[in-house]
Design an enzyme around this catalytic site. Structure first.
Site, PDB file in Angstrom:
ATOM      1  N   SER A  30       0.863  -1.177   0.000  1.00  0.00           N
ATOM      2  CA  SER A  30       0.000   0.000   0.000  1.00  0.00           C
ATOM      3  C   SER A  30       0.895   1.222   0.000  1.00  0.00           C
ATOM      4  O   SER A  30       2.005   1.193   0.541  1.00  0.00           O
ATOM      5  CB  SER A  30      -0.924   0.016   1.217  1.00  0.00           C
ATOM      6  OG  SER A  30      -1.906   1.036   1.080  1.00  0.00           O
ATOM      7  N   SER A  31       0.402   2.300  -0.606  1.00  0.00           N
ATOM      8  CA  SER A  31       1.245   3.489  -0.733  1.00  0.00           C
ATOM      9  C   SER A  31       0.383   4.713  -0.963  1.00  0.00           C
ATOM     10  O   SER A  31      -0.815   4.614  -1.235  1.00  0.00           O
ATOM     11  CB  SER A  31       2.228   3.337  -1.894  1.00  0.00           C
ATOM     12  OG  SER A  31       1.527   3.310  -3.128  1.00  0.00           O
ATOM     13  N   SER A  32       1.023   5.875  -0.865  1.00  0.00           N
ATOM     14  CA  SER A  32       0.418   7.122  -1.304  1.00  0.00           C
ATOM     15  C   SER A  32       1.094   7.489  -2.620  1.00  0.00           C
ATOM     16  O   SER A  32       2.275   7.839  -2.655  1.00  0.00           O
ATOM     17  CB  SER A  32       0.632   8.232  -0.265  1.00  0.00           C
ATOM     18  OG  SER A  32       0.062   9.444  -0.705  1.00  0.00           O
TER      19      SER A  32
END
Length: 395
Positions: free
Chosen positions: A108-110
């Protein structure tokens, strides 16, 4: 440490700078989306994250928090045009005592703001539209949508419960209240249909049929198609009831693949040294690293993966394995180029070489020369026009 008002003042200034940079780079094109970038506090959605270390050797990720790097530096990094990792191997991070992480896969990431706003601009939304977002993630892009359209017109689906919980909290803290669900993005949310626009911020091997059912005719589906070897690219489709069609873009954003479409853990059976039949290969392992040939290889062999290793002291070989059909190809350096050894029901290297040859015959075009048609009969990527050369997407 600076006080909360000081942080908010500094963050507001950094948002203005970020918006100006994105506009100068041609990513931010409309005043409505610029206003959203200037208003949405990214630091609320990325309060802590990981960045890749520059140290040589094993890939290592270092924690970044106001405590680990200094508050001003943390805030500066939040508002740079970078992707920041927020989860690895699907496990929540213990932020009470964060440690460097090695030998782990980001899950997961921005996403970097320039890609987020470029996709939102391409989505071509207008006042009063309803949008379904697949992949809430940190909630930053969801907040931008809410600011542009109003929270009541945004539905967002996240597959990971922990990620969804944190996004919900951040959205509430920022003053937004979209309809959030935890579930499989391929299913969509029929109760909220029809949608005018659908945007996916994770990669899919094909277009889920439910999306066609839930996006009104004339509506837009914007998603990344990808496979187990690499991303194919960003595609924008116009829905037409039980079908859709559109084109790939020039860019090749590489989003994480939707978890429900992850590759099997097993690569398949590694062939023995005498298995298969040999011939001279027209292309070598660079096929998988050169953007154009790699795109064609992914189209031609959608269920394959590759890796390189030496077996029993022999020279380094590149193995291409299809775990669905148990087909294989093994590339080995020869005196005047490369030799391939193939076996199984599908001649993997034959179909890969044929696809690359077709691409070269058409002038080795960029991904923008390719389109997609989705119908009841199947899903195909075509070159040039729908009657041109075609490759089926996996079902």
């Amino acid at each position: 440490m600076a006080s909360e008002p000081d942080i908010e003042t500094a963050a507001a200034d950094l948002r203005l700078r970020l918006a100006r940079q994105l506009e100068e780079d041609g990513r931010l094109r409309s005043p409505q989306w610029r206003a959203a970038v200037e208003a949405v506090p990214r630091h609320v959605f990325v309060p802590r994250f990981y960045r890749q270390s520059d140290a040589p050797g094993v890939t290592t990720w270092e924690p970044v928090t106001p405590e680990t790097v200094d508050q001003d530096e943390w805030l500066r990094l939040v508002y740079t045009d970078e992707t920041w990792m927020t989860q690895f191997d699907r496990h929540d991070i213990d932020w009470t005592d964060p440690k460097p992480i090695s030998n782990a896969a980001p899950t997961s990431s921005s996403t970097l703001p320039s890609l987020v706003v470029r996709m939102l601009e391409d989505l071509d939304v207008h006042d009063g539209m309803n949008v379904l977002e697949i992949g809430t993630g940190t909630g930053y892009s969801t907040a931008l949508l809410c600011h542009r359209l109003d929270s009541g017109r945004v539905t967002s689906i996240e597959t990971d419960e922990g990620v969804a919980r944190r996004a919900r909290e951040a959205l509430a803290a920022a003053g937004y209240s979209p309809y959030l669900l935890v579930g499989d993005g391929r299913v969509g949310h029929p109760d909220g249909a029809p949608y005018d626009r659908l945007i996916a911020t994770c990669g899919f091997r094909n277009i889920p049929p439910s999306w066609l059912e839930q996006v009104r005719p004339g509506g837009v589906i914007l998603t990344t198609l990808r496979g187990w070897m690499r991303s194919l690219g960003l595609v924008k489709l116009i829905a037409a009831g039980d079908s859709a069609s559109g084109w790939f873009s020039e860019d090749d954003p590489s989003f994480m693949i939707a978890r429900q479409q992850d590759a099997p853990e097993s690569l398949g059976m590694v062939p023995g040294p005498a298995d298969g039949t040999k011939r001279k290969a027209a292309y070598g392992p660079e096929t998988f690293t050169d953007s154009g040939p790699a795109f064609m290889a992914q189209l031609a062999a959608p269920d394959a993966r590759f890796f390189s290793m030496a077996v029993d002291g022999s020279p380094l070989s590149t193995f291409v394995l299809d775990s669905v059909t148990d087909s294989f190809a093994v590339l080995t350096a020869a005196d005047s180029g490369w030799e391939v050894r193939q076996g199984g029901p599908r001649r993997l290297w034959d179909v890969i070489e044929s696809a690359i040859a077709t691409w070269e015959e058409h002038g080795a075009p960029s991904t923008a020369a390719f389109g997609v048609t989705v119908s009841r009969d199947g899903q195909v990527v075509w070159l040039g026009n729908p009657s041109g050369p075609q490759w089926r997407l996996p079902s």
